[in-house]
Design an enzyme around this catalytic site. Structure first.
Site, PDB file in Angstrom:
ATOM      1  N   ASN A 172      36.387  27.528 107.112  1.00  0.00           N
ATOM      2  CA  ASN A 172      37.762  27.118 107.446  1.00  0.00           C
ATOM      3  C   ASN A 172      38.362  26.171 106.423  1.00  0.00           C
ATOM      4  OD1 ASN A 172      35.846  25.169 108.231  1.00  0.00           O
ATOM      5  ND2 ASN A 172      37.297  24.201 109.613  1.00  0.00           N
ATOM      6  N   GLU A 173      37.818  26.168 105.199  1.00  0.00           N
ATOM      7  CA  GLU A 173      38.254  25.207 104.190  1.00  0.00           C
ATOM      8  C   GLU A 173      39.773  25.197 103.992  1.00  0.00           C
ATOM      9  OE1 GLU A 173      35.491  26.847 104.069  1.00  0.00           O
ATOM     10  OE2 GLU A 173      33.919  25.546 103.289  1.00  0.00           O
ATOM     11  N   GLY A 206      30.764  24.171 105.463  1.00  0.00           N
ATOM     12  CA  GLY A 206      29.427  24.167 104.871  1.00  0.00           C
ATOM     13  C   GLY A 206      28.330  24.506 105.868  1.00  0.00           C
ATOM     14  N   LEU A 214      29.828  19.890 105.026  1.00  0.00           N
ATOM     15  CA  LEU A 214      29.648  18.778 104.086  1.00  0.00           C
ATOM     16  C   LEU A 214      30.067  17.468 104.731  1.00  0.00           C
ATOM     17  CD1 LEU A 214      30.898  20.214 100.659  1.00  0.00           C
ATOM     18  CD2 LEU A 214      28.791  20.670 101.941  1.00  0.00           C
TER      19      LEU A 214
HETATM   20  C1  LIG Z   1      32.306  15.067  95.934  1.00  0.00           C
HETATM   21  C2  LIG Z   1      31.938  16.174  95.061  1.00  0.00           C
HETATM   22  C3  LIG Z   1      32.320  17.496  95.594  1.00  0.00           C
HETATM   23  C4  LIG Z   1      33.743  17.754  95.333  1.00  0.00           C
HETATM   24  C5  LIG Z   1      34.080  19.143  95.611  1.00  0.00           C
HETATM   25  C6  LIG Z   1      34.455  19.329  97.012  1.00  0.00           C
HETATM   26  C7  LIG Z   1      35.057  20.645  97.176  1.00  0.00           C
HETATM   27  C8  LIG Z   1      34.434  21.301  98.354  1.00  0.00           C
HETATM   28  C9  LIG Z   1      35.275  22.381  98.746  1.00  0.00           C
HETATM   29  C10 LIG Z   1      34.965  23.143  99.755  1.00  0.00           C
HETATM   30  C11 LIG Z   1      33.706  23.113 100.514  1.00  0.00           C
HETATM   31  C12 LIG Z   1      33.768  22.247 101.702  1.00  0.00           C
HETATM   32  C13 LIG Z   1      32.904  22.423 102.665  1.00  0.00           C
HETATM   33  C14 LIG Z   1      32.822  21.554 103.862  1.00  0.00           C
HETATM   34  O1  LIG Z   1      31.914  21.697 104.622  1.00  0.00           O
HETATM   35  S1  LIG Z   1      33.991  20.331 104.104  1.00  0.00           S
HETATM   36  C15 LIG Z   1      33.623  19.657 105.705  1.00  0.00           C
HETATM   37  C16 LIG Z   1      34.229  20.524 106.733  1.00  0.00           C
HETATM   38  N1  LIG Z   1      33.826  20.151 108.069  1.00  0.00           N
HETATM   39  C17 LIG Z   1      34.675  19.721 108.948  1.00  0.00           C
HETATM   40  O2  LIG Z   1      35.831  19.546 108.669  1.00  0.00           O
HETATM   41  C18 LIG Z   1      34.099  19.469 110.314  1.00  0.00           C
HETATM   42  C19 LIG Z   1      34.951  18.515 111.016  1.00  0.00           C
HETATM   43  N2  LIG Z   1      34.343  18.202 112.301  1.00  0.00           N
HETATM   44  C20 LIG Z   1      34.573  18.909 113.418  1.00  0.00           C
HETATM   45  O3  LIG Z   1      35.254  19.923 113.437  1.00  0.00           O
HETATM   46  C21 LIG Z   1      33.996  18.351 114.666  1.00  0.00           C
HETATM   47  O4  LIG Z   1      33.576  17.039 114.432  1.00  0.00           O
HETATM   48  C22 LIG Z   1      32.809  19.151 115.221  1.00  0.00           C
HETATM   49  C23 LIG Z   1      33.290  20.507 115.773  1.00  0.00           C
HETATM   50  C24 LIG Z   1      31.732  19.380 114.159  1.00  0.00           C
HETATM   51  C25 LIG Z   1      32.186  18.347 116.381  1.00  0.00           C
HETATM   52  O5  LIG Z   1      33.169  18.017 117.314  1.00  0.00           O
HETATM   53  P1  LIG Z   1      32.866  16.921 118.412  1.00  0.00           P
HETATM   54  O6  LIG Z   1      31.599  17.239 119.111  1.00  0.00           O
HETATM   55  O7  LIG Z   1      34.098  16.822 119.250  1.00  0.00           O
HETATM   56  O8  LIG Z   1      32.590  15.584 117.624  1.00  0.00           O
HETATM   57  P2  LIG Z   1      33.642  14.623 116.896  1.00  0.00           P
HETATM   58  O9  LIG Z   1      34.723  15.392 116.257  1.00  0.00           O
HETATM   59  O10 LIG Z   1      34.039  13.555 117.847  1.00  0.00           O
HETATM   60  O11 LIG Z   1      32.743  14.009 115.733  1.00  0.00           O
HETATM   61  C26 LIG Z   1      31.671  13.117 116.033  1.00  0.00           C
HETATM   62  C27 LIG Z   1      31.492  12.182 114.872  1.00  0.00           C
HETATM   63  O12 LIG Z   1      31.083  12.956 113.738  1.00  0.00           O
HETATM   64  C28 LIG Z   1      31.944  12.686 112.644  1.00  0.00           C
HETATM   65  N3  LIG Z   1      32.064  13.897 111.810  1.00  0.00           N
HETATM   66  C29 LIG Z   1      32.457  15.115 112.197  1.00  0.00           C
HETATM   67  N4  LIG Z   1      32.416  15.988 111.182  1.00  0.00           N
HETATM   68  C30 LIG Z   1      31.967  15.293 110.099  1.00  0.00           C
HETATM   69  C31 LIG Z   1      31.718  15.640 108.745  1.00  0.00           C
HETATM   70  N5  LIG Z   1      31.895  16.899 108.267  1.00  0.00           N
HETATM   71  N6  LIG Z   1      31.282  14.678 107.926  1.00  0.00           N
HETATM   72  C32 LIG Z   1      31.091  13.422 108.359  1.00  0.00           C
HETATM   73  N7  LIG Z   1      31.306  13.026 109.648  1.00  0.00           N
HETATM   74  C33 LIG Z   1      31.743  13.950 110.505  1.00  0.00           C
HETATM   75  C34 LIG Z   1      33.259  12.324 113.304  1.00  0.00           C
HETATM   76  O13 LIG Z   1      34.068  11.625 112.400  1.00  0.00           O
HETATM   77  C35 LIG Z   1      32.779  11.502 114.449  1.00  0.00           C
HETATM   78  O14 LIG Z   1      32.438  10.225 113.951  1.00  0.00           O
HETATM   79  P3  LIG Z   1      32.745   8.897 114.792  1.00  0.00           P
HETATM   80  O15 LIG Z   1      34.218   8.885 114.999  1.00  0.00           O
HETATM   81  O16 LIG Z   1      32.254   7.796 113.914  1.00  0.00           O
HETATM   82  O17 LIG Z   1      31.979   9.035 116.058  1.00  0.00           O
END
Ligand SMILES: CCCCCCCC/C=C\C/C=C/C(=O)SCCNC(=O)CCNC(=O)[C@H](O)C(C)(C)COP(=O)(O)OP(=O)(O)OC[C@H]1O[C@@H](n2cnc3c(N)ncnc32)[C@H](O)[C@@H]1OP(=O)(O)O
Length: 263
Positions: A179-180, A155, A110
């Site tokens: 991994n939430e 997600g 997400l």
């Molecule tokens: C609002 C209504 C809903 C409410 C209810 C919510 C409840 C939901 C409950 C549970 C479900 C949740 C599910 C999810 O999916 S939550 C999201 C979980 N994902 C993550 O935490 C992923 C985090 N990211 C990573 O681990 C890494 O970025 C990577 C392994 C994907 C890639 O690593 P790498 O190649 O080293 O890149 P960077 O880390 O440098 O990232 C590049 C760039 O991308 C941005 N970014 C990364 N992940 C996300 C993301 N999930 N969403 C948005 N942006 C993301 C990161 O910030 C970098 O940006 P930059 O600094 O501007 O370059």
């Protein structure tokens, strides 16, 4: 959550389709040229999704291209659901391979920016779009194969789990999992159910409670993915596997999917 669901009930896919406009054949990244022979090819691309349909096999490749990490934003999810709905309605399409155009990342899950500082209306719309993506994939009457060519946390892992079969690149740097817990949030029940249905109760308990991200070999051992192959073979193996599934007599591989068949 009740407020979120109430808002989401007002949300209609058709409205989002109208707002998005038509797909362009000429948009998209230059590196994402269709890979099929001209006489077999029909390709459509929106800004974040490329769909290449091979009319001779009935296999479509749906490629996610939402840099930098294929995060599941509202716009992305909307385009994704519309693309899948179109394929579902296309009687010639029997199988969909889901993959990523980005190096090293299948999907980061997400989009975190969609969950921060937004109005309740926006949150409702976003959450509905997440559910719709899952419903469309998990309930699809087509064969769906995830060609996981990069990391896929949270997600992103759900997307892969919602497919019928998962093939992952055997790259030690890639990880996958729900991994939430490690992020300080609890995976929704339908995330949990999808995982339980794939790896069984005990493995799902451990996985969810500890918020485990698995390396490719561990994901294979746990049953989170079905097959590991060298990175450059992920798509071709997905294609071969799809061909085998589609050759099951009487389309029984589709008909016996317990998620979409009551018999
Ligand atoms: C609002 C209504 C809903 C409410 C209810 C919510 C409840 C939901 C409950 C549970 C479900 C949740 C599910 C999810 O999916 S939550 C999201 C979980 N994902 C993550 O935490 C992923 C985090 N990211 C990573 O681990 C890494 O970025 C990577 C392994 C994907 C890639 O690593 P790498 O190649 O080293 O890149 P960077 O880390 O440098 O990232 C590049 C760039 O991308 C941005 N970014 C990364 N992940 C996300 C993301 N999930 N969403 C948005 N942006 C993301 C990161 O910030 C970098 O940006 P930059 O600094 O501007 O370059």
């Amino acid at each position: 959550m009740a407020t979120l669901l109430k808002h989401s009930a007002k949300y209609a896919l058709s409205g989002r389709l109208a707002r998005l406009g038509v797909h362009s054949r000429h948009g998209g990244l230059q590196c994402l040229q269709p890979r099929l022979l001209p006489h077999q090819r029909s390709a459509s691309t929106s800004s974040k999704i490329l769909v290449e349909m091979d009319d001779s096999t009935g296999i479509a490749v749906l490629t996610m291209k939402n840099p930098p990490v294929n995060s599941l934003s509202l716009d992305f999810l909307t385009e994704f659901s519309i693309s899948l709905e179109k394929l579902e309605l296309d009687r010639g399409c029997r199988g969909v391979i889901l993959t990523s155009a980005l190096p090293k990342i299948f999907s980061a899950g997400l989009d975190i920016m969609e969950m921060y500082g937004k109005s309740p209306e926006h949150c409702g719309e976003f959450w509905k779009a997440v559910q719709e993506m899952w419903l469309r994939l998990y309930g699809s009457s087509m064969i769906t194969i995830a060609a996981i060519n990069g990391s896929s946390p949270a997600g992103g892992c759900l997307m892969a789990l919602a497919c019928d079969y998962r093939i992952m690149a055997e790259n030690p740097k890639y990880s996958i999992g729900l991994n939430e817990t490690q992020l300080g949030i609890v995976a929704p029940f339908w995330f949990k159910d999808t995982l339980v249905n794939t790896v069984g109760n005990r493995a799902a308990e451990l996985s969810l409670q500890l918020g485990l991200l698995y390396s490719a070999p561990d994901a294979l051992r746990t049953g989170l993915v079905d097959l590991l192959v060298p990175e450059d073979k992920v798509l071709s193996t997905a294609s071969q596997t799809m061909t085998q599934w589609l050759a099951i007599p009487g389309e029984n591989a589709i008909g016996s999917n317990p998620r979409v068949s009551s018999s």
